[in-house]
Design a protein around this motif. Structure first.
Motif, PDB file in Angstrom:
ATOM      1  N   LEU A  83      44.034  42.735  28.121  1.00 47.44           N
ATOM      2  CA  LEU A  83      42.844  42.714  27.342  1.00 47.44           C
ATOM      3  C   LEU A  83      42.813  43.214  26.096  1.00 47.44           C
ATOM      4  N   ARG A  84      43.122  44.656  26.526  1.00 45.57           N
ATOM      5  CA  ARG A  84      43.142  45.651  25.127  1.00 45.57           C
ATOM      6  C   ARG A  84      43.642  44.929  23.968  1.00 45.57           C
ATOM      7  N   ASN A  85      44.642  44.165  23.909  1.00 44.38           N
ATOM      8  CA  ASN A  85      45.557  43.641  23.009  1.00 44.38           C
ATOM      9  C   ASN A  85      44.877  42.303  22.542  1.00 44.38           C
ATOM     10  N   GLY A  86      43.671  41.803  23.108  1.00 49.65           N
ATOM     11  CA  GLY A  86      43.109  40.859  22.727  1.00 49.65           C
ATOM     12  C   GLY A  86      43.391  39.307  23.483  1.00 49.65           C
ATOM     13  N   ILE A  87      44.262  39.728  24.702  1.00 47.05           N
ATOM     14  CA  ILE A  87      44.567  38.438  25.365  1.00 47.05           C
ATOM     15  C   ILE A  87      43.425  38.081  26.261  1.00 47.05           C
ATOM     16  N   ARG A  88      43.353  36.707  26.344  1.00 44.44           N
ATOM     17  CA  ARG A  88      41.880  36.498  27.102  1.00 44.44           C
ATOM     18  C   ARG A  88      42.757  36.039  28.368  1.00 44.44           C
ATOM     19  N   ALA A  89      42.746  36.996  29.243  1.00 47.44           N
ATOM     20  CA  ALA A  89      43.034  36.750  30.682  1.00 47.44           C
ATOM     21  C   ALA A  89      41.649  36.719  31.435  1.00 47.44           C
ATOM     22  N   PRO A  90      41.774  35.622  32.363  1.00 53.99           N
ATOM     23  CA  PRO A  90      40.410  35.829  33.396  1.00 53.99           C
ATOM     24  C   PRO A  90      40.659  37.078  34.393  1.00 53.99           C
ATOM     25  N   TYR A  91      39.392  37.502  34.748  1.00 51.16           N
ATOM     26  CA  TYR A  91      39.343  38.413  35.724  1.00 51.16           C
ATOM     27  C   TYR A  91      38.085  38.622  36.292  1.00 51.16           C
ATOM     28  N   SER A  92      37.717  39.402  37.106  1.00 53.53           N
ATOM     29  CA  SER A  92      36.517  39.685  37.945  1.00 53.53           C
ATOM     30  C   SER A  92      36.367  41.075  38.547  1.00 53.53           C
ATOM     31  N   CYS A  93      36.961  41.334  39.676  1.00 56.33           N
ATOM     32  CA  CYS A  93      36.629  42.351  40.549  1.00 56.33           C
ATOM     33  C   CYS A  93      37.305  43.766  39.885  1.00 56.33           C
ATOM     34  N   GLU A  94      38.476  43.442  39.367  1.00 53.99           N
ATOM     35  CA  GLU A  94      39.161  44.640  39.067  1.00 53.99           C
ATOM     36  C   GLU A  94      39.511  45.403  40.038  1.00 53.99           C
ATOM     37  N   SER A  95      39.597  45.104  41.108  1.00 55.98           N
ATOM     38  CA  SER A  95      39.923  46.097  42.301  1.00 55.98           C
ATOM     39  C   SER A  95      40.897  45.271  43.423  1.00 55.98           C
ATOM     40  N   GLY A  96      41.581  44.373  42.824  1.00 56.33           N
ATOM     41  CA  GLY A  96      42.689  43.577  43.678  1.00 56.33           C
ATOM     42  C   GLY A  96      42.169  42.778  44.589  1.00 56.33           C
ATOM     43  N   ALA A  97      40.779  42.562  44.855  1.00 57.45           N
ATOM     44  CA  ALA A  97      40.080  41.913  46.107  1.00 57.45           C
ATOM     45  C   ALA A  97      39.798  40.278  45.802  1.00 57.45           C
ATOM     46  N   CYS A  98      39.524  39.967  44.531  1.00 60.30           N
ATOM     47  CA  CYS A  98      38.939  38.512  44.297  1.00 60.30           C
ATOM     48  C   CYS A  98      40.377  37.669  43.836  1.00 60.30           C
ATOM     49  N   GLN A  99      41.416  38.079  43.467  1.00 64.59           N
ATOM     50  CA  GLN A  99      42.319  37.483  43.035  1.00 64.59           C
ATOM     51  C   GLN A  99      42.126  36.486  41.751  1.00 64.59           C
ATOM     52  N   ALA A 100      41.147  36.621  41.025  1.00 67.74           N
ATOM     53  CA  ALA A 100      40.559  35.712  39.820  1.00 67.74           C
ATOM     54  C   ALA A 100      41.649  35.995  38.731  1.00 67.74           C
ATOM     55  N   CYS A 101      42.373  37.152  38.724  1.00 73.78           N
ATOM     56  CA  CYS A 101      43.158  37.671  37.481  1.00 73.78           C
ATOM     57  C   CYS A 101      44.777  37.302  37.844  1.00 73.78           C
ATOM     58  N   THR A 102      44.938  36.608  38.945  1.00 70.12           N
ATOM     59  CA  THR A 102      46.312  36.441  39.356  1.00 70.12           C
ATOM     60  C   THR A 102      47.287  35.870  38.293  1.00 70.12           C
ATOM     61  N   MET A 103      48.557  36.398  38.013  1.00 67.50           N
ATOM     62  CA  MET A 103      49.452  35.896  37.106  1.00 67.50           C
ATOM     63  C   MET A 103      50.882  35.740  37.659  1.00 67.50           C
ATOM     64  N   ARG A 104      51.601  35.400  36.798  1.00 69.88           N
ATOM     65  CA  ARG A 104      52.863  35.330  37.256  1.00 69.88           C
ATOM     66  C   ARG A 104      53.882  36.030  36.590  1.00 69.88           C
ATOM     67  N   ALA A 105      54.979  36.855  37.343  1.00 66.46           N
ATOM     68  CA  ALA A 105      55.776  37.632  36.543  1.00 66.46           C
ATOM     69  C   ALA A 105      57.013  36.570  36.133  1.00 66.46           C
ATOM     70  N   ILE A 106      57.439  36.624  35.196  1.00 61.92           N
ATOM     71  CA  ILE A 106      58.596  35.727  34.623  1.00 61.92           C
ATOM     72  C   ILE A 106      59.966  36.709  34.894  1.00 61.92           C
ATOM     73  N   SER A 107      59.907  37.834  34.500  1.00 65.38           N
ATOM     74  CA  SER A 107      60.815  38.926  34.694  1.00 65.38           C
ATOM     75  C   SER A 107      60.328  40.286  34.972  1.00 65.38           C
ATOM     76  N   GLY A 108      61.178  40.854  35.964  1.00 63.73           N
ATOM     77  CA  GLY A 108      60.464  42.267  36.407  1.00 63.73           C
ATOM     78  C   GLY A 108      59.815  41.972  37.742  1.00 63.73           C
ATOM     79  N   THR A 109      60.080  42.965  38.555  1.00 65.06           N
ATOM     80  CA  THR A 109      59.210  42.806  39.920  1.00 65.06           C
ATOM     81  C   THR A 109      58.243  43.686  39.957  1.00 65.06           C
ATOM     82  N   PRO A 110      56.949  42.776  40.182  1.00 65.75           N
ATOM     83  CA  PRO A 110      55.764  43.617  40.387  1.00 65.75           C
ATOM     84  C   PRO A 110      55.888  44.421  41.648  1.00 65.75           C
ATOM     85  N   PRO A 111      55.044  45.465  41.501  1.00 63.62           N
ATOM     86  CA  PRO A 111      55.130  46.640  42.435  1.00 63.62           C
ATOM     87  C   PRO A 111      54.587  45.796  43.921  1.00 63.62           C
ATOM     88  N   ALA A 112      54.725  46.182  45.001  1.00 64.12           N
ATOM     89  CA  ALA A 112      54.305  45.548  46.403  1.00 64.12           C
ATOM     90  C   ALA A 112      52.762  45.656  46.187  1.00 64.12           C
TER      91      ALA A 112
END
Lengths: 327, 122
Positions: free
Chosen positions: A24-53
């Motif tokens: 967001l800080r870099n101007g990418i318009r990603a969707p989001y809502s609760c910013e606390s991991g509850a609503c899943q509105a911002c869910t993305m996909r990792a193409i490489s690298g492993t997201p933490p559990a």
């Protein structure tokens, strides 16, 4: 400091900054809502690298398998290349038609090849473009076993795209395709008790891939497939499924006929709708994985039946199979 | 600041377990399940999760106005106190089944109860 890579550009994460905030800080318009991991509105996909559990906590197992994570609570120790979920709609593939064959009066099997590498899971779907129309078709092929990509196209009365595919498209023609999409595919989960697949008509396509995927990956618990149609002649792959049943003890196949009186249904087939045939023999679906594909009413009713019979919503997989309004 | 019930029972993963139990009770209850006819189950489950998260004091952005707007069409169809009571009953039973202590169930019930007038459009 670790980096977030998006569409070929690297963005350095600030101390303790979430992946979402960094984008967001870099101007990418990603969707989001609760910013606390509850609503899943911002869910993305990792193409490489492993997201933490913690950033994958409470997502569906199939979503985790696709690399989905919640960037709002994601502070990885390594670089992560990510994609927004909508990005899958942007890359267009050209696929060549290499086989056309009618499986019965109303279902056409198309087999395609793609010059580019096209990675997918058995059971996912693609979108096919015809002028400004787009239609979704599930893939029946299993990537580790089938070299060609396989679709089952139901000839819809007045259906512009299905008639074009059946009547006009020739061997050697190129189709414009996006995908793969969808979360309806086999993913091994240790704690499940069995796998139920219910489909009507060309809804068999993804289930044919999913069932073979489970078997080839060594799934040992019971697998039940109920495929329904009005008349016996509307069913297809009956012999292939019976062969699969013979070679795999844990797999049971029930061809179901709903449009004939019970005494008219041929031996070896069940009378009734496939969901009713399934539930008649499975009183509890607690810890079962359920895959549904076909007519929207059947899918919605069966989803509810399966849930009330004890299946967790996270274990019920059904991609929307929406009928296009008639042109 | 003391921890919310949401944090004490284990956050999002615990709420997910609760959603399945809670929503199954609601759908099986003939007093209220007609209000859920024809709804998209995934979307409904997401709403139930947001509701339970709020009742448990977890992160949420709900306002009384949202509650009012979100339920107005159901109030028109006859949603009343008896239906709200049924939902409260299922909330309590769900949390009990998950082994949540009576004290914490009381806290969650009080938060849920505070939405009654907005939900019923009073």
């Amino acid at each position: 400091m670790t980096k977030v890579v998006y569409q070929g550009r690297s963005y350095e994460r600030l101390d303790d900054e979430s992946v979402l905030r960094c984008l967001l800080r870099n101007g990418i318009r990603a969707p989001y809502s609760c910013e606390s991991g509850a609503c899943q509105a911002c869910t993305m996909r990792a193409i490489s690298g492993t997201p933490p559990a913690n950033s994958q906590e409470d997502l569906k197992e199939t979503q985790k398998a696709l690399g989905y994570f919640k960037p709002c609570v994601c502070r990885p120790d390594e670089d992560l290349e990510v994609a927004l979920l909508d990005d899958a709609h942007n890359h267009k593939y050209q696929m060549e038609v290499v086989e056309k064959r009618f499986l019965n009066d109303e279902i056409l099997r198309l087999r395609l090849t793609c010059d580019e590498s096209f990675e997918y899971r058995a059971g996912q779907f693609i979108n096919i473009f015809k002028d400004d129309l787009i239609r979704s078709y599930s893939m029946a092929s299993l990537p580790v076993q089938d070299d060609l990509l396989e679709l089952h196209v139901k000839l819809v009365p007045n259906g512009v795209v299905s008639h074009w595919l059946c009547d006009d498209v020739q061997l050697g023609d190129q189709l414009t395709v996006t995908g793969p999409m969808g979360e309806c595919f086999y993913h091994e989960v240790d704690s499940t008790e069995g796998l139920l697949a219910v489909g009507t008509g060309s809804g068999l396509a993804p289930l044919w891939g999913i069932v073979r995927d489970a078997l080839i990956q060594g799934y040992e618990k019971p697998i039940i497939l109920c495929h329904g149609a009005m008349k016996p002649e509307n069913l297809y792959y009956v012999e292939a499924l019976r062969q699969l049943e013979e070679t795999h003890e844990n797999f049971n196949y029930f061809p179901c006929v709903s449009g004939l009186d019970e005494d008219e249904v041929p031996a070896g087939m069940s009378s009734g709708f496939p969901n009713d045939v399934a539930f008649a023999q499975l009183p509890s679906l607690a810890k079962w994985q359920v895959f549904l594909c076909g007519h929207p009413d059947m899918v919605n009713n069966t989803k509810k039946q399966a849930f009330l019979a004890g299946a967790s919503l996270k274990n019920i997989h059904a991609d929307p199979f929406v009928m296009a309004p008639h042109a | 600041m003391s921890q919310s019930v949401y944090e004490r029972i284990g956050g999002g993963a615990a709420v997910d377990a609760a959603v399945d139990l809670f929503y199954r009770k609601v759908l099986a209850d003939d007093r209220i399940n007609n209000f859920f006819e024809g709804t998209d189950m995934e979307k409904q489950a997401a709403k139930q999760k947001a509701f339970l998260t709020m009742a448990l004091g977890g992160p949420n952005n709900y306002t009384g106005e949202d509650m009012r707007k979100g339920h107005a069409h159901l109030v028109e169809r006859g949603l009343n106190d008896s239906h709200f009571d049924a939902v409260m009953e299922h909330l309590g039973a769900t949390l009990k089944e998950l082994g949540v202590s009576d004290d914490l169930i009381g806290e969650a019930a009080a938060i849920a109860e505070s939405t009654r007038n907005d939900v019923l459009g009073k």
